[in-house]
Each structure stands twice: as structure tokens, then as C-alpha cells.
Design an enzyme around this catalytic site. Structure first.
Site, PDB file in Angstrom:
ATOM      1  N   HIS A  50       2.285   4.127  -1.461  1.00  0.00           N
ATOM      2  CA  HIS A  50       2.286   5.337  -2.307  1.00  0.00           C
ATOM      3  C   HIS A  50       3.268   6.361  -1.770  1.00  0.00           C
ATOM      4  CE1 HIS A  50       0.564   8.672  -4.668  1.00  0.00           C
ATOM      5  NE2 HIS A  50       0.038   7.718  -5.386  1.00  0.00           N
ATOM      6  N   TYR A  51       4.352   6.454  -1.989  1.00  0.00           N
ATOM      7  CA  TYR A  51       5.395   5.672  -2.623  1.00  0.00           C
ATOM      8  C   TYR A  51       6.329   5.177  -1.546  1.00  0.00           C
ATOM      9  CZ  TYR A  51       3.815   8.000  -6.858  1.00  0.00           C
ATOM     10  OH  TYR A  51       3.066   8.454  -7.893  1.00  0.00           O
TER      11      TYR A  51
END
Length: 140
Positions: A50-51
Site C-alpha cells: 500500500h502503495y
């Protein structure tokens, strides 16, 4: 943070997306106001996906930190059964290395308690959250 009592045999352990320790720093004697801090480390497992190449602490993880701060310890007010996330407004990103500071205030309702919380980082407000807690058997 105080350790949770062991779950009864056959009860699955609670699952949390947050590995960080939520430290309640102060709580009023009646338990209706509290402050807490969470050190968001770069090795937080949620950052792996994430991310990639631009890690941001997800909003659901901020909610988890608020929930844990609200219900942690012997001085936390009862009831501690989460009935609803009534509101969650995200105002700023939380990154690896940030310290998340939480301020919580409780209000009594007809069916339980409502917790209003503000989460901030060194850059300012990250989120404002309203959680509703009810007694077992209360309205949902």
C-alpha cells in the site's frame, strides 16, 4: 498498552492490520477523555502493498489505531463493543516515520457511548473519526 486477556479456547484471536503499539498516554479518571501516540514505522506490514514505492498508512489503519486507543486499558469506558463508524474524514496522509497523535473524547448516548477522535501528525490533522459503542443487546 496493556495486554489483552487471552481469548477463550476456540475463539479466534483478533486480527489487526496494524502491528504498531498504540500507547495511551493519559486518560481522565472517568475515562471520558484520552490521548495516545502511535509510532508508524517503515517496517509496518501494510506498507508492503500500500502503495509500492510510495507508502501511505491506509485510513482503515488510522481507524484501527483510534479503536485500540479508545478501548485499551482498565480505565477505558464501558461498553467497549463497537457498533458503528459514524464518521471518518481523512484530511492528510500518514507516512512511514510519522508519529500519529490521537485525542479522544467520549459522550454518553441513550444506548451507549460515542467517541470523537482527532488524529494528527507533525504536518497537521490526518483524520477526524466518530465511533459509536453500545451495550450488549443495544440498538444498532
Amino acid at each position: 498498552m496493556s495486554a489483552a486477556p487471552p481469548a477463550p479456547v476456540g475463539t479466534p484471536a483478533p486480527v489487526s492490520p496494524v502491528a504498531a503499539e498504540v500507547r495511551v498516554q493519559a486518560r481522565t479518571e472517568d475515562g471520558l477523555a484520552a490521548t495516545a501516540r502511535v509510532e508508524i514505522r517503515a517496517d509496518e506490514p501494510v506498507f508492503a502493498g500500500h502503495y509500492p514505492d510510495f507508502p501511505i498508512f491506509p485510513g482503515v489503519c488510522v481507524l484501527e489505531c483510534v479503536q485500540r486507543a479508545a478501548t485499551d486499558g482498565d480505565a477505558a469506558p464501558d461498553p467497549t463493543e463497537l457498533a458503528a463508524v459514524e464518521s471518518a474524514r481523512f484530511a492528510g496522509a500518514v507516512y512511514p516515520g510519522d508519529t500519529l497523535s490521537l485525542t479522544l473524547k467520549w459522550r454518553r448516548t441513550d444506548t451507549g457511548l460515542r467517541c470523537d477522535a482527532v488524529a494528527t501528525t507533525e504536518r497537521g490533522k490526518a483524520a477526524s473519526v466518530r465511533l459509536r459503542y453500545e451495550s450488549a443487546g443495544g440498538r444498532r
